[in-house]
Design a protein around this motif. Sequence first.
Motif, short mmCIF file in Angstrom:
data_model
loop_
_atom_site.label_atom_id
_atom_site.label_comp_id
_atom_site.label_asym_id
_atom_site.label_seq_id
_atom_site.Cartn_x
_atom_site.Cartn_y
_atom_site.Cartn_z
N GLU A 259 0.85 -1.18 0.00
CA GLU A 259 0.00 0.00 0.00
C GLU A 259 0.89 1.23 0.00
OE1 GLU A 259 -1.64 0.54 4.26
OE2 GLU A 259 -1.44 -1.63 3.96
N ASP A 260 0.34 2.34 -0.39
CA ASP A 260 1.10 3.59 -0.50
C ASP A 260 1.12 4.30 0.85
OD1 ASP A 260 2.51 5.71 -1.47
OD2 ASP A 260 0.85 6.58 -2.61
N VAL A 261 2.10 3.93 1.68
CA VAL A 261 2.28 4.55 3.00
C VAL A 261 3.75 4.91 3.16
CG1 VAL A 261 0.33 3.34 4.07
CG2 VAL A 261 2.59 2.30 4.11
N GLU A 262 4.03 5.79 4.11
CA GLU A 262 5.42 6.23 4.32
C GLU A 262 6.30 5.14 4.92
OE1 GLU A 262 6.56 9.98 6.02
OE2 GLU A 262 4.70 10.89 5.30
N ASP A 263 5.78 4.42 5.89
CA ASP A 263 6.58 3.41 6.59
C ASP A 263 6.52 2.07 5.87
OD1 ASP A 263 7.27 5.21 8.62
OD2 ASP A 263 5.44 4.75 9.74
N ASN A 264 7.64 1.36 5.90
CA ASN A 264 7.69 0.02 5.34
C ASN A 264 7.20 -0.98 6.37
OD1 ASN A 264 8.81 0.88 2.91
ND2 ASN A 264 10.88 0.75 3.73
#
Length: 82
Positions: free
Chosen positions: A46-51
Motif C-alpha cells: 500500500e502507498d504509506v510512508e513506513d515500510n
Amino acid sequence: APWPCGGVSRMSEIEELLACVDRVVRSAPFRRFSDEFLDAHCGEFEDVEDNKLSWTDLHKAYIARAEAHIERALGKDSQMRD
C-alpha cells in the motif's frame, strides 16, 4: 576455465558472467516468474510512508526464488571458481 558464455581473463570472465545473468533476467521465463510473483503479492503493498516488516519477508522470498532461477538457468558452470 571460462564461463559457459565465454571469457578469457578474470575481468572478461566476470563481464561475461554478468552478460549471462543479464540474458537470464531478460528472458521470457524469468519475466513470467517475476510477473507471477508480483501479481500474487501485489495486494500486500500500500502507498504509506513506513515500510512493513511483511514487505521485507516478501522481498527476501523474491530474492531467494530469483537467485534459484538464475542459478538453474546458468547451470553448474555458474558456480564461483577458485
